[in-house]
Scaffold this motif. Structure first.
Motif, PDB file in Angstrom:
ATOM      1  N   PRO A 102       0.807  -1.230   0.000  1.00 41.72           N
ATOM      2  CA  PRO A 102       0.000   0.000   0.000  1.00 41.72           C
ATOM      3  C   PRO A 102       0.834   1.272   0.000  1.00 41.72           C
ATOM      4  O   PRO A 102       0.455   2.263  -0.625  1.00 41.72           O
ATOM      5  N   GLU A 103       1.986   1.228   0.681  1.00 41.75           N
ATOM      6  CA  GLU A 103       2.802   2.433   0.731  1.00 41.75           C
ATOM      7  C   GLU A 103       3.405   2.762  -0.640  1.00 41.75           C
ATOM      8  O   GLU A 103       3.632   3.934  -0.969  1.00 41.75           O
ATOM      9  N   GLU A 104       3.634   1.739  -1.462  1.00 39.75           N
ATOM     10  CA  GLU A 104       4.143   1.998  -2.810  1.00 39.75           C
ATOM     11  C   GLU A 104       3.045   2.556  -3.706  1.00 39.75           C
ATOM     12  O   GLU A 104       3.279   3.468  -4.508  1.00 39.75           O
ATOM     13  N   PHE A 105       1.855   2.006  -3.590  1.00 41.73           N
ATOM     14  CA  PHE A 105       0.720   2.548  -4.351  1.00 41.73           C
ATOM     15  C   PHE A 105       0.527   4.021  -4.009  1.00 41.73           C
ATOM     16  O   PHE A 105       0.383   4.870  -4.904  1.00 41.73           O
ATOM     17  N   ALA A 106       0.544   4.325  -2.705  1.00 42.71           N
ATOM     18  CA  ALA A 106       0.339   5.707  -2.271  1.00 42.71           C
ATOM     19  C   ALA A 106       1.454   6.614  -2.764  1.00 42.71           C
ATOM     20  O   ALA A 106       1.220   7.776  -3.126  1.00 42.71           O
ATOM     21  N   ARG A 107       2.673   6.096  -2.795  1.00 45.11           N
ATOM     22  CA  ARG A 107       3.812   6.904  -3.227  1.00 45.11           C
ATOM     23  C   ARG A 107       3.696   7.282  -4.712  1.00 45.11           C
ATOM     24  O   ARG A 107       3.999   8.413  -5.092  1.00 45.11           O
ATOM     25  N   VAL A 108       3.250   6.346  -5.546  1.00 46.21           N
ATOM     26  CA  VAL A 108       3.054   6.662  -6.966  1.00 46.21           C
ATOM     27  C   VAL A 108       2.035   7.785  -7.113  1.00 46.21           C
ATOM     28  O   VAL A 108       2.237   8.740  -7.880  1.00 46.21           O
ATOM     29  N   ILE A 109       0.939   7.692  -6.373  1.00 50.55           N
ATOM     30  CA  ILE A 109      -0.089   8.736  -6.447  1.00 50.55           C
ATOM     31  C   ILE A 109       0.463  10.062  -5.923  1.00 50.55           C
ATOM     32  O   ILE A 109       0.191  11.130  -6.494  1.00 50.55           O
ATOM     33  N   ASP A 110       1.252  10.014  -4.846  1.00 49.73           N
ATOM     34  CA  ASP A 110       1.812  11.247  -4.287  1.00 49.73           C
ATOM     35  C   ASP A 110       2.679  11.980  -5.304  1.00 49.73           C
ATOM     36  O   ASP A 110       2.564  13.199  -5.477  1.00 49.73           O
ATOM     37  N   VAL A 111       3.569  11.245  -5.975  1.00 48.02           N
ATOM     38  CA  VAL A 111       4.492  11.881  -6.919  1.00 48.02           C
ATOM     39  C   VAL A 111       3.785  12.253  -8.217  1.00 48.02           C
ATOM     40  O   VAL A 111       3.911  13.376  -8.711  1.00 48.02           O
ATOM     41  N   ASP A 112       3.021  11.302  -8.763  1.00 46.51           N
ATOM     42  CA  ASP A 112       2.487  11.471 -10.119  1.00 46.51           C
ATOM     43  C   ASP A 112       1.199  12.282 -10.182  1.00 46.51           C
ATOM     44  O   ASP A 112       0.822  12.741 -11.260  1.00 46.51           O
ATOM     45  N   VAL A 113       0.531  12.452  -9.039  1.00 47.17           N
ATOM     46  CA  VAL A 113      -0.686  13.272  -9.022  1.00 47.17           C
ATOM     47  C   VAL A 113      -0.483  14.499  -8.135  1.00 47.17           C
ATOM     48  O   VAL A 113      -0.534  15.643  -8.602  1.00 47.17           O
ATOM     49  N   HIS A 114      -0.231  14.287  -6.844  1.00 46.65           N
ATOM     50  CA  HIS A 114      -0.036  15.415  -5.943  1.00 46.65           C
ATOM     51  C   HIS A 114       1.172  16.247  -6.364  1.00 46.65           C
ATOM     52  O   HIS A 114       1.156  17.485  -6.218  1.00 46.65           O
ATOM     53  N   SER A 150       0.052  -2.241 -13.705  1.00 41.69           N
ATOM     54  CA  SER A 150       0.539  -0.889 -13.390  1.00 41.69           C
ATOM     55  C   SER A 150      -0.644  -0.004 -12.997  1.00 41.69           C
ATOM     56  O   SER A 150      -0.794   1.110 -13.484  1.00 41.69           O
ATOM     57  N   SER A 151      -1.489  -0.537 -12.110  1.00 42.65           N
ATOM     58  CA  SER A 151      -2.714   0.178 -11.750  1.00 42.65           C
ATOM     59  C   SER A 151      -2.443   1.553 -11.135  1.00 42.65           C
ATOM     60  O   SER A 151      -3.152   2.515 -11.485  1.00 42.65           O
ATOM     61  N   PRO A 152      -1.446   1.725 -10.246  1.00 42.48           N
ATOM     62  CA  PRO A 152      -1.274   3.075  -9.693  1.00 42.48           C
ATOM     63  C   PRO A 152      -0.817   4.079 -10.742  1.00 42.48           C
ATOM     64  O   PRO A 152      -1.245   5.235 -10.732  1.00 42.48           O
ATOM     65  N   TYR A 153       0.041   3.636 -11.682  1.00 41.18           N
ATOM     66  CA  TYR A 153       0.525   4.538 -12.725  1.00 41.18           C
ATOM     67  C   TYR A 153      -0.609   4.895 -13.682  1.00 41.18           C
ATOM     68  O   TYR A 153      -0.806   6.071 -14.022  1.00 41.18           O
ATOM     69  N   SER A 154      -1.373   3.888 -14.122  1.00 38.06           N
ATOM     70  CA  SER A 154      -2.503   4.161 -15.008  1.00 38.06           C
ATOM     71  C   SER A 154      -3.511   5.087 -14.327  1.00 38.06           C
ATOM     72  O   SER A 154      -4.035   6.027 -14.947  1.00 38.06           O
ATOM     73  N   MET A 155      -3.777   4.833 -13.064  1.00 41.73           N
ATOM     74  CA  MET A 155      -4.706   5.671 -12.308  1.00 41.73           C
ATOM     75  C   MET A 155      -4.183   7.098 -12.215  1.00 41.73           C
ATOM     76  O   MET A 155      -4.936   8.070 -12.399  1.00 41.73           O
ATOM     77  N   ASN A 276      13.047   3.261  -7.398  1.00 42.90           N
ATOM     78  CA  ASN A 276      13.419   4.604  -6.937  1.00 42.90           C
ATOM     79  C   ASN A 276      12.253   5.348  -6.294  1.00 42.90           C
ATOM     80  O   ASN A 276      12.251   6.573  -6.221  1.00 42.90           O
ATOM     81  N   LEU A 277      11.264   4.594  -5.820  1.00 38.80           N
ATOM     82  CA  LEU A 277      10.079   5.243  -5.260  1.00 38.80           C
ATOM     83  C   LEU A 277      10.410   6.137  -4.065  1.00 38.80           C
ATOM     84  O   LEU A 277       9.926   7.268  -3.967  1.00 38.80           O
ATOM     85  N   PHE A 278      11.223   5.639  -3.168  1.00 40.15           N
ATOM     86  CA  PHE A 278      11.474   6.367  -1.926  1.00 40.15           C
ATOM     87  C   PHE A 278      12.866   6.984  -1.860  1.00 40.15           C
ATOM     88  O   PHE A 278      13.098   7.877  -1.044  1.00 40.15           O
ATOM     89  N   GLU A 279      13.770   6.522  -2.698  1.00 45.56           N
ATOM     90  CA  GLU A 279      15.116   7.076  -2.784  1.00 45.56           C
ATOM     91  C   GLU A 279      15.481   7.218  -4.250  1.00 45.56           C
ATOM     92  O   GLU A 279      15.162   6.340  -5.053  1.00 45.56           O
ATOM     93  N   PRO A 280      16.142   8.313  -4.630  1.00 45.54           N
ATOM     94  CA  PRO A 280      16.532   8.455  -6.035  1.00 45.54           C
ATOM     95  C   PRO A 280      17.513   7.364  -6.442  1.00 45.54           C
ATOM     96  O   PRO A 280      18.271   6.853  -5.617  1.00 45.54           O
ATOM     97  N   SER A 281      17.479   6.998  -7.700  1.00 45.98           N
ATOM     98  CA  SER A 281      18.387   5.975  -8.199  1.00 45.98           C
ATOM     99  C   SER A 281      19.840   6.431  -8.066  1.00 45.98           C
ATOM    100  O   SER A 281      20.159   7.579  -8.402  1.00 45.98           O
ATOM    101  N   PRO A 282      20.724   5.552  -7.582  1.00 47.94           N
ATOM    102  CA  PRO A 282      22.138   5.930  -7.476  1.00 47.94           C
ATOM    103  C   PRO A 282      22.854   5.917  -8.822  1.00 47.94           C
ATOM    104  O   PRO A 282      23.972   6.421  -8.936  1.00 47.94           O
TER     105      PRO A 282
END
Length: 325
Positions: A102-114, A150-155, A276-282
């Motif tokens: 759930p935290e990954e789903f929420a993170r996609v929405i946070d970045v890609d929508v909020h 990819s439901s969170p991204y499509s959403m 890279n959801l919670f940390e940028p890619s190195p």
């Protein structure tokens, strides 16, 4: 130089955001590059400066409204105004909905929508008083034709399209000359597939056909130059797919699902991870994801098209049977 447009680009460290920054630098725009990894942003800024323009860096997570507001303040303080704001930051996570944390789903929405809403809010605070400016939101064809795994991204991309339509209508009703344009690219040759979270058990690859990044860059530049068209498909094929989906949603969705199952994943296994959801890619920032090897691209395309065609035929037959019953 002071007459050159000022552009803020989120997600500027890699992929489409990076390519757009360099393209605007070639055209003399002054830039504020926003992303989470300072080293990658500094590299892009150096590349932009080779084209004899100014480029500043603002390290910020777009899901953090206060951090993004500080980035906007620094752009206004450094360059006096903001003419263009391009929301291009994006993350994704692959897996069946019920298997995604759930935290990954929420993170996609946070970045890609909020994150897009945060960017637009900060941009409008500077554009509305001047009654000019263009906001470009990078959505996706998946916002019109959703994809399994990819439901969170499509959403999120469907939400971005709806957000653009609503915001454009509000600006029009208020008589504002600020414009909002939504750009809808297909699969692009960027590192997002390597950077995404993954809970499918198999490595993710780009689903063909994969288009070069510069196709979407051209669309963004065109939108900045002529923002009266509120929505722009990057490819003709993408627009055709959207119209076909509007007429025959069941058959198109079945075809996309079959094509995704056949072409989106490698045979090699991969342990679940958050990308890279919670940390940028190195990894060093790059524009491309390396998906344009001719032989592999051709093979994936043929497999995907054959599978999709079979799915469309099966659904069409089923629909004919149900209508004749």
């Amino acid at each position: 130089m002071t007459h050159s447009p000022v552009a803020v680009i989120t997600g500027a460290s890699s992929g489409l955001g990076r390519a757009t920054a360099i393209a605007l630098a070639k055209r003399g725009a002054r830039l504020v590059l926003v992303g989470r990894r300072d080293a990658s942003l500094q590299e892009v800024a150096s590349l932009c400066r080779t084209h004899h323009t100014e480029a500043a860096v603002a390290v910020a997570d777009t899901a953090d409204a206060e951090a993004l507001e500080r980035a906007a303040e620094s752009a206004e303080r450094g360059f006096g105004r903001i003419d263009y704001w391009i929301n291009a930051a994006g993350v994704s996570s692959y897996g069946r909905f019920w298997e995604l944390p759930p935290e990954e789903f929420a993170r996609v929405i946070d970045v890609d929508v909020h994150g897009y809403a945060n960017g637009a809010r900060s941009a409008l605070a500077r554009m509305l008083p001047r009654d000019r400016g263009v906001i470009v939101n990078v959505a996706s064809i998946l916002g019109e034709v959703p994809q399994p795994f990819s439901s969170p991204y499509s959403m999120s991309k469907a939400a971005v399209i709806a957000f653009g339509r609503s915001l454009a209508a509000e600006l029009a009703l208020s008589g504002s000359h600020v414009r909002v344009v939504t750009v809808k690219p297909p699969a692009l040759d960027t590192p997002i597939f390597q950077h995404s979270g993954n809970h499918t058990g198999r490595a993710v690859r780009a689903l063909p056909p994969v288009y070069p990044v510069h196709a979407a860059v051209r669309t963004i530049l065109s939108a900045l130059h002529n923002p009266r068209r509120r929505e722009r498909d990057v490819t003709v094929a993408g627009g055709m797919l959207v119209r076909r989906h509007q007429r025959h949603p069941r058959s198109v969705e079945a075809a996309i699902a079959a094509q995704t199952a056949a072409g989106q994943f490698e045979r090699t296994t991969e342990r679940p991870h958050s990308g890279n959801l919670f940390e940028p890619s190195p990894a060093p920032g790059s524009i491309t994801g390396g998906w344009h090897g001719r032989r592999a691209q051709t093979r994936r395309t043929l497999v995907g098209l054959a599978t999709a065609a079979g799915a469309v035929a099966l659904v069409a037959r089923a629909m004919r049977r149900s209508s004749s019953a």
